[in-house]
Design a protein around this motif. Structure first.
Motif, short mmCIF file in Angstrom:
data_model
loop_
_atom_site.label_atom_id
_atom_site.label_comp_id
_atom_site.label_asym_id
_atom_site.label_seq_id
_atom_site.Cartn_x
_atom_site.Cartn_y
_atom_site.Cartn_z
N ALA A 64 4.45 -5.34 -5.63
CA ALA A 64 4.93 -5.35 -4.25
C ALA A 64 6.36 -4.88 -4.20
CB ALA A 64 4.82 -6.76 -3.67
N PRO A 65 6.65 -3.93 -3.35
CA PRO A 65 8.05 -3.51 -3.21
C PRO A 65 8.81 -4.60 -2.44
CG PRO A 65 6.72 -2.43 -1.54
CD PRO A 65 5.77 -3.20 -2.42
N ASP B 231 -2.66 -12.01 -3.93
CA ASP B 231 -3.34 -11.10 -4.85
C ASP B 231 -2.69 -9.72 -4.80
OD1 ASP B 231 -5.07 -13.06 -5.58
OD2 ASP B 231 -6.76 -12.33 -4.38
N ALA B 232 -2.46 -9.26 -3.58
CA ALA B 232 -1.87 -7.93 -3.42
C ALA B 232 -0.52 -7.87 -4.11
CB ALA B 232 -1.73 -7.60 -1.94
N PHE B 233 0.27 -8.94 -3.96
CA PHE B 233 1.60 -8.95 -4.54
C PHE B 233 1.54 -8.87 -6.07
CE2 PHE B 233 4.41 -11.01 -1.03
CZ PHE B 233 4.05 -9.99 -0.18
N ARG B 234 0.42 -9.31 -6.65
CA ARG B 234 0.32 -9.26 -8.11
C ARG B 234 0.20 -7.84 -8.63
NH1 ARG B 234 -3.96 -13.19 -8.09
NH2 ARG B 234 -5.16 -11.61 -9.18
N PHE B 235 -0.13 -6.93 -7.69
CA PHE B 235 -0.34 -5.55 -8.13
C PHE B 235 0.86 -4.65 -7.85
CE2 PHE B 235 -4.64 -7.20 -7.59
CZ PHE B 235 -5.23 -6.81 -8.80
N GLY C 93 0.79 -1.22 0.00
CA GLY C 93 0.00 0.00 0.00
C GLY C 93 0.83 1.27 0.00
N GLY C 94 2.13 1.14 -0.17
CA GLY C 94 2.94 2.33 -0.33
C GLY C 94 3.25 3.06 0.97
N VAL C 95 3.10 2.39 2.10
CA VAL C 95 3.37 3.05 3.38
C VAL C 95 4.87 3.30 3.57
CG1 VAL C 95 3.31 2.66 5.88
CG2 VAL C 95 1.28 2.22 4.49
N ASP C 96 5.68 2.50 2.94
CA ASP C 96 7.15 2.59 2.97
C ASP C 96 7.74 2.09 4.27
OD1 ASP C 96 9.50 3.35 1.36
OD2 ASP C 96 9.92 4.61 3.11
N GLU D 108 8.08 -2.84 9.57
CA GLU D 108 8.33 -3.33 8.22
C GLU D 108 8.83 -2.17 7.37
OE1 GLU D 108 7.72 -6.60 7.86
OE2 GLU D 108 8.16 -6.85 5.73
N MET D 109 9.78 -2.47 6.46
CA MET D 109 10.39 -1.43 5.61
C MET D 109 10.36 -1.86 4.16
SD MET D 109 13.89 -0.87 7.82
CE MET D 109 14.45 0.62 7.01
N SER D 110 10.07 -0.91 3.29
CA SER D 110 10.10 -1.17 1.85
C SER D 110 11.48 -0.85 1.28
CB SER D 110 9.07 -0.31 1.13
OG SER D 110 7.77 -0.77 1.44
#
Length: 589
Positions: free
Chosen positions: A526-527, A520-524, A207-210, A238-240
RNA sequence: GGUCCCGUGGUGAAGUCAGGAGUUCACGCCGGCCUGUCAAGCCGGAGGUCGCGGGUUCAAAUCCCGUCGGGACCGCCA
């Protein structure tokens, strides 16, 4: 706004000093102790969360322990010779007192002083509101609050965003036993309480929270221990676009802030040890590095042994320096029993003695089965000296390490000590901890989203032996033999994820069923991301020198999961069951 | 699922191994005395279904079985 003064008080008990002499003050608190000298004079030790101050009541006072009172009086010097150095406020006292009883109190069921730790813990927990009045518990609660605060500012300062994730989630069969909550709106369906916010924090990354963090309550329905409660609190992060080093640095930053807030000292560089080294040398993936007694490799000494018990894939020894004199035979028998309970086939002990010719000899029931070369090898390899006791275990590598690791703790583990903190990163955990003999499938050491080491990816297509060699980018933080927390770099490559699921025997359908929302989320998009979580209860306990996390939890549960204060867990009304569509089975007897 | 330890007035302990009157110590509680104590002191007093149930015995806090509660640990805690 002042933290001291309120409508009813001007100062706090523990803050009065000679500077306040001459001031008219109003104090509120509990009667900690009273020393009455007839109808002319009484000393009242008034306590609040900041400490105790002596109030002198002329004409006596009809007060009892734990009465809640408001005392108005004048701060003054104590007379010559009556200063009490044991109290922070001991240079002064409050005189010319007017006493107002705000609440009377029954006598407390146990002493609320330094004797309380000796009281049956059930009684302390049943009256936890009294226990919490004690200095030690106030210190623990406030230190814990300080830790939370330090964590928040450290994480905020590193660009992490505090996000709350749901407590009512779907149960997944992996990991610990879930706590389960029946869903009224969908009879027959259940929520689970989170074992950790693991999947949600990964969704935050998508979700781009980084950078995400949360001081998160986690729930695991497993047996309780001194360092384990059903519900516990973690710093979850968690870190992106980050790797292991980024995570270790960020978490070190938070832990450093905590250590500084509590002890005033700094964390410094935290040493690292590979999982394999930890197991090999300490027999544990959470080694207590405060003391020696390391495991010593002896296998090669017995390659051609005639002693059947030592015809094993692995033999290791532990030397307990100077222990021979005060270790009785019955103690050795007890240790042998323990070793067997821990899974050893046996425990070989050897008293190291000085022979008549000055040589070092091993006195052991099994010495007669070993050759002189083998005995010499043991002495040399272990560095054994007269007066020592040595212990040997032969079995496969896992069993040897496990048993000697527990033995090492049993022999020499120091008590919890807040002034001797040995933090340690354990890195390079294996991806799989074993291969299930029945199914031939590997058992994951962490969760199935843990990223293997890049250079070990090729082994994923290898034999079971090669699979066990696959290292993962998973890491634990250990403090004085307690696992504080763990983390990993997560898989974000669908091909790697598919292969791992395949190895674990999770079919695409299974995977979709269990973690479909994450996949599913990872298909869109994922960093790459990585994270960590550590237990705040444990960290606070160790920083405070507490042997048990119950001491740093306001309202903990007993080992059997009960709360003596509220009576939880309790039966519920049949109407509630009805509403939830539940029916109880008859109790098995 | 397993191993070990504990349960005695409100609190902490001794007594249990080796059965013999609810015995003892400290704190607390209640009353009295007491004008500088600080875990105040002195005097007096009350307070217990020895966790619970069963068994053995002339007799059980004590021995045996079971059970409940608490604790430490092994398993478990991806």
């Amino acid at each position: 706004m002042s933290t001291s003064s309120t409508a009813l008080r001007t100062h706090l008990c523990g803050e009065l000093r000679p500077d306040h002499i001459g001031e008219r003050v109003a104090l509120c608190g509990w009667v900690a102790r009273r020393r009455e000298h007839g109808e002319h004079l009484a000393f009242i030790d008034l306590r609040d969360h900041t400490g105790i101050v002596q109030c002198v009541v002329d004409g006596g006072a009809d007060l009892r322990s734990e009465f809640v009172v408001r005392i108005t009086g004048t701060v003054r010097h104590r007379p010559e010779g009556t200063v009490n150095d044991a109290l922070a406020t001991g240079g002064v006292e409050v005189g010319e007192c007017d006493v107002e009883v705000l609440s009377a109190a029954e006598p407390p069921p146990f002493p609320l002083d330094e004797r309380a730790p000796d009281v049956d813990e059930t009684i302390r927990l049943r009256h936890r509101y009294l226990d919490l009045r004690r200095d030690e518990m106030q210190r623990n609660l406030r230190t814990r609050a300080k830790v939370n605060s330090a964590i928040r500012s450290a994480m905020d300062g590193q660009g992490f965003v505090e996000i709350e994730t749901p407590m009512l989630i779907a149960s997944t069969p992996e990991g610990a036993r879930d706590f389960v909550v029946p869903a009224r709106t969908r009879p027959g369906s259940f929520y689970a309480l989170p074992q950790s916010p693991q999947l949600f924090k990964q969704l935050c990354m998508v979700g781009g929270v980084d950078r995400y963090y949360q001081i998160a309550r986690c729930f695991r329905d497993e047996d309780l221990r001194a360092d384990r409660q059903f519900e516990f609190t973690q710093l979850d992060a968690e870190m992106s676009f980050a790797d292991q080093e980024d995570v270790l640095a960020a978490i070190s930053g938070a832990v450093d802030s905590v250590v500084e807030a509590v002890t005033g000292g700094r964390l410094g560089d935290v040493p690292r040890m590979t999982w394999h080294d930890a197991m090999d040398r300490y027999g544990s993936d959470k080694p207590d590095t405060r003391f020696g007694l390391e495991l010593v490799e002896l296998t090669d000494l017995f390659a051609a042994t005639g002693f059947n018990a030592f015809k094993a894939p692995c033999i290791k020894g532990v030397r307990h320096p100077g222990a021979a004199a005060d270790t009785t035979r019955s103690r050795l028998d007890d240790l042998t029993d323990s070793a067997k309970r821990w899974g050893a086939k046996g425990l070989v002990w050897m008293r190291v003695e000085q022979g008549d010719d000055g040589a070092t000899v091993l006195n052991s029931p099994v010495a007669k089965f070993l050759s002189p070369e083998e005995l010499d090898g043991i002495v040399t390899r272990l560095g054994a000296e007269p007066g020592d006791l040595c212990y040997l275990v032969a079995d496969d590598w896992h069993a040897v390490c496990h048993v000697l690791g527990l033995l090492r703790l049993e022999l020499a583990r120091p008590p919890v000590d807040a002034s001797d903190l040995h933090f340690l990163w354990v890195v390079d955990f294996p991806l799989f901890e074993s291969v299930d003999e029945a199914t031939g499938r590997p058992v994951p050491a962490h969760h199935p989203f843990t990223m293997p080491h890049a250079e070990d990816l090729g082994l994923l297509d290898g034999s079971p032996e090669q699979l066990l060699k696959v290292r993962s980018q998973a890491y634990d933080l250990v403090l004085n033999g307690w696992e504080l927390g763990s983390g990993s770099v997560r898989v974000h490559d669908p091909a790697v994820q598919r292969r791992i699921f395949e190895l674990l025997g999770i079919s695409p359908e299974d995977a979709q069923e269990r973690f479909g929302f994450l996949l599913d989320a990872f298909r869109f998009g994922a960093p790459p991301h990585a994270g960590f979580a550590f237990g705040i209860d444990r960290l606070v306990a160790l920083l405070l020198g507490e042997e048990n996390i119950r001491e740093v939890i306001a309202f903990p549960k007993t080992q059997s999961g009960g709360d003596p204060l509220t009576g939880a867990p309790a039966e519920i009304d049949p109407a509630q069951l009805e509403e939830l569509g539940l029916r109880l089975l008859p109790r098995s007897t």
